[in-house]
Design a protein around this motif. Structure first.
Motif, mmCIF file in Angstrom:
data_model
loop_
_atom_site.group_PDB
_atom_site.id
_atom_site.type_symbol
_atom_site.label_atom_id
_atom_site.label_comp_id
_atom_site.label_asym_id
_atom_site.label_seq_id
_atom_site.Cartn_x
_atom_site.Cartn_y
_atom_site.Cartn_z
ATOM 1 N N ARG A 179 0.833 -1.204 0.000
ATOM 2 C CA ARG A 179 0.000 0.000 0.000
ATOM 3 C C ARG A 179 0.866 1.252 0.000
ATOM 4 O O ARG A 179 0.607 2.210 -0.754
ATOM 5 C CB ARG A 179 -0.921 -0.016 1.209
ATOM 6 C CG ARG A 179 -1.880 1.173 1.267
ATOM 7 C CD ARG A 179 -2.826 1.056 2.440
ATOM 8 N NE ARG A 179 -3.673 -0.130 2.327
ATOM 9 C CZ ARG A 179 -4.578 -0.467 3.228
ATOM 10 N NH1 ARG A 179 -4.764 0.276 4.307
ATOM 11 N NH2 ARG A 179 -5.300 -1.562 3.073
ATOM 12 N N GLU A 180 1.917 1.273 0.835
ATOM 13 C CA GLU A 180 2.803 2.430 0.881
ATOM 14 C C GLU A 180 3.571 2.591 -0.431
ATOM 15 O O GLU A 180 3.764 3.704 -0.924
ATOM 16 C CB GLU A 180 3.774 2.291 2.048
ATOM 17 C CG GLU A 180 3.120 2.364 3.419
ATOM 18 C CD GLU A 180 4.052 1.880 4.512
ATOM 19 O OE1 GLU A 180 4.707 2.733 5.138
ATOM 20 O OE2 GLU A 180 4.117 0.661 4.741
ATOM 21 N N CYS A 181 4.007 1.474 -0.979
ATOM 22 C CA CYS A 181 4.730 1.526 -2.251
ATOM 23 C C CYS A 181 3.835 2.079 -3.352
ATOM 24 O O CYS A 181 4.230 2.964 -4.119
ATOM 25 C CB CYS A 181 5.239 0.129 -2.628
ATOM 26 S SG CYS A 181 6.127 0.067 -4.188
ATOM 27 N N ALA A 182 2.602 1.574 -3.429
ATOM 28 C CA ALA A 182 1.682 2.019 -4.481
ATOM 29 C C ALA A 182 1.361 3.499 -4.346
ATOM 30 O O ALA A 182 1.327 4.236 -5.348
ATOM 31 C CB ALA A 182 0.406 1.184 -4.434
ATOM 32 N N ALA A 183 1.140 3.951 -3.112
ATOM 33 C CA ALA A 183 0.821 5.362 -2.907
ATOM 34 C C ALA A 183 1.979 6.251 -3.343
ATOM 35 O O ALA A 183 1.775 7.297 -3.990
ATOM 36 C CB ALA A 183 0.488 5.609 -1.435
ATOM 37 N N THR A 184 3.197 5.842 -3.009
ATOM 38 C CA THR A 184 4.375 6.621 -3.404
ATOM 39 C C THR A 184 4.528 6.646 -4.915
ATOM 40 O O THR A 184 4.810 7.700 -5.511
ATOM 41 C CB THR A 184 5.643 6.038 -2.757
ATOM 42 O OG1 THR A 184 5.467 5.961 -1.351
ATOM 43 C CG2 THR A 184 6.862 6.893 -3.082
ATOM 44 N N MET A 185 4.326 5.508 -5.550
ATOM 45 C CA MET A 185 4.506 5.447 -7.000
ATOM 46 C C MET A 185 3.402 6.191 -7.744
ATOM 47 O O MET A 185 3.649 6.770 -8.802
ATOM 48 C CB MET A 185 4.578 3.989 -7.462
ATOM 49 C CG MET A 185 5.803 3.231 -6.957
ATOM 50 S SD MET A 185 7.349 4.180 -7.060
ATOM 51 C CE MET A 185 7.409 4.539 -8.810
#
Length: 417
Positions: A179-185
């Motif tokens: 979730r954190e990775c997707a939000a950052t990307m």
């Protein structure tokens, strides 16, 4: 990221730095001259500098500058030697230590690079570029937690720069913090929509989240923006294969292969994708191209060729491919079972049993081999033997379907005279 750092190194020859060793007037003039030559001819600049470095009295600054030039020429081992020479003369030379770590990283000497960069990266005045480099080294060593802390420092040092956020997102990905990775990307692709690496990581995290449609959207967006690399086109083609859109997949495979025509492994990958989806027509052409271009044909090629021949109902070609596959990988259960299946389809039960038994010996926990042996036994009317095979398979797997078949066989045995 590393390439930009490398190319910027030698341009600093004329720049001053607080922790640099002193240079003589003659050396300062030489460095100015070398920097001007390097703008158009790196090789000539190296030769000119090496002439002055020959005497033992050459300063650490000359060695450092030689390291920068060789780094720009991608002569990593020579760059490492030059930086080490500079540090042996001036151990407190901060820039030379960073240059050494950079060269070691580019040479994929990850442990040495981490050891070299650790102290400079821990300094309060560490630059964003240095922190990005050190974070990259830590990630390459699979030290994800440490890398995350360094990238967080880089985010602060660079004012939430895209490179630092991308490094942080990679750490999230490695820790399965999707979730954190997707939000950052999602933020990064909006900020820099023409950076293919950002779209690729977004697609990868969506796949990790089992959101294949979202991955397709990300890759298609990159493609339409002109940011998709050939590797990303292959990813997109694979996804369309599994969505049962073979025509779109073939077009994407073709586009990727035209962009990178010297990648025979991609032809094999494209063929495997279509075979997996049950579309063998185009696969034959790619397999043929691969066979003509590859220096050696691995087991993977013969597996694909065997699958293609079986799907096209060409038993002789399938048998030849299976034999070659088994020669390359004699303990592959799927190859052994596939050969047995071909003989079974031809009515050669004895030959099929030989291959099934061989597969069972290779993998004693393979229920597939026991089930096939049971099938042959049932065809022969040997119900007791079939029951024994199925019982062994059920003990290994506990599969309810095998249990039901076992019950049916036992009923058949009860009907025997």
């Amino acid at each position: 990221m590393l390439g930009l750092v490398t190319l910027s190194g030698w341009s600093q020859i004329r720049a001053g730095a607080a922790e640099r060793p002193p240079v003589t007037r003659q050396e300062a003039a030489l460095l100015t001259d070398v920097a001007e030559v390097a703008e158009t001819n790196l090789v000539a600049a190296v030769e000119r500098l090496d002439e002055a470095r020959a005497p033992d009295r050459a300063s650490a600054a000359l060695d450092y500058s030689a390291g920068n030039l060789r780094l720009a020429l991608e002569a990593y081992s020579l760059a490492i030697a030059a930086y080490e020479a500079a540090l042996s003369k001036w151990p407190a030379f901060h820039e030379a230590r960073v240059g050494l770590g950079r060269a070691q990283a580019l040479a994929e000497q990850w442990t040495e690079a981490e050891r070299t960069l650790r102290a400079p990266a821990m300094r309060a005045d560490a630059t964003e570029d240095l922190l990005l480099l050190y974070g990259y080294v830590l990630l390459s060593l699979n030290r994800v937690i440490s890398a995350e802390s360094i990238y967080r420092r880089a985010v602060l040092a660079g004012g939430e720069s895209s490179d630092a956020l991308f490094g942080l997102a990679r750490c999230f990905m490695e820790q399965q913090r999707y979730r954190e990775c997707a939000a950052t990307m999602e933020e990064l692709v909006q900020r820099v929509p023409d950076e293919g690496a950002y779209w690729r990581l977004l697609a990868e995290v969506r796949l990790a989240e089992a959101q294949s449609d979202a991955a397709i959207v990300a890759l298609e967006a990159a493609r339409r923006l002109g940011a998709a690399t050939p590797e990303m086109l292959l990813m997109l083609a694979d996804l369309y294969v599994y969505r049962d859109a073979p025509a779109v997949a073939v077009a994407l495979f073709d586009e990727a292969l035209q962009a990178e025509p010297d990648q025979p492994d991609w032809w094999l990958r494209a063929a495997e994708g279509l075979l997996q989806a049950g579309h063998p027509e185009k696969a034959d052409a790619w397999l043929t191209q691969y066979a003509a271009a590859a220096e050696e044909r691995p087991a993977r090629y013969f597996r694909a060729r065997a699958r293609w021949a079986a799907m096209m109902d060409l038993p002789e070609e399938a048998r030849t491919a299976y034999r070659s596959w088994i020669e390359q990988d004699p303990v592959n259960v799927h190859a052994l079972l596939g050969m047995g299946d071909l003989l079974y389809a031809d009515g050669d039960w004895t030959g099929a049993e030989i291959w099934y038994e061989r597969a069972q010996r290779v993998d004693e926990g393979s229920t597939m081999a026991w089930q096939r042996l049971a099938r042959v036994a049932l065809d022969r009317g040997a119900y007791d033997q079939a029951e024994d095979y199925l019982q062994r398979a059920h003990v290994v797997s506990g599969d309810p379907a095998i249990a039901r078949t076992l019950q049916q066989v036992r009923r058949l045995r009860g009907l025997e005279p």
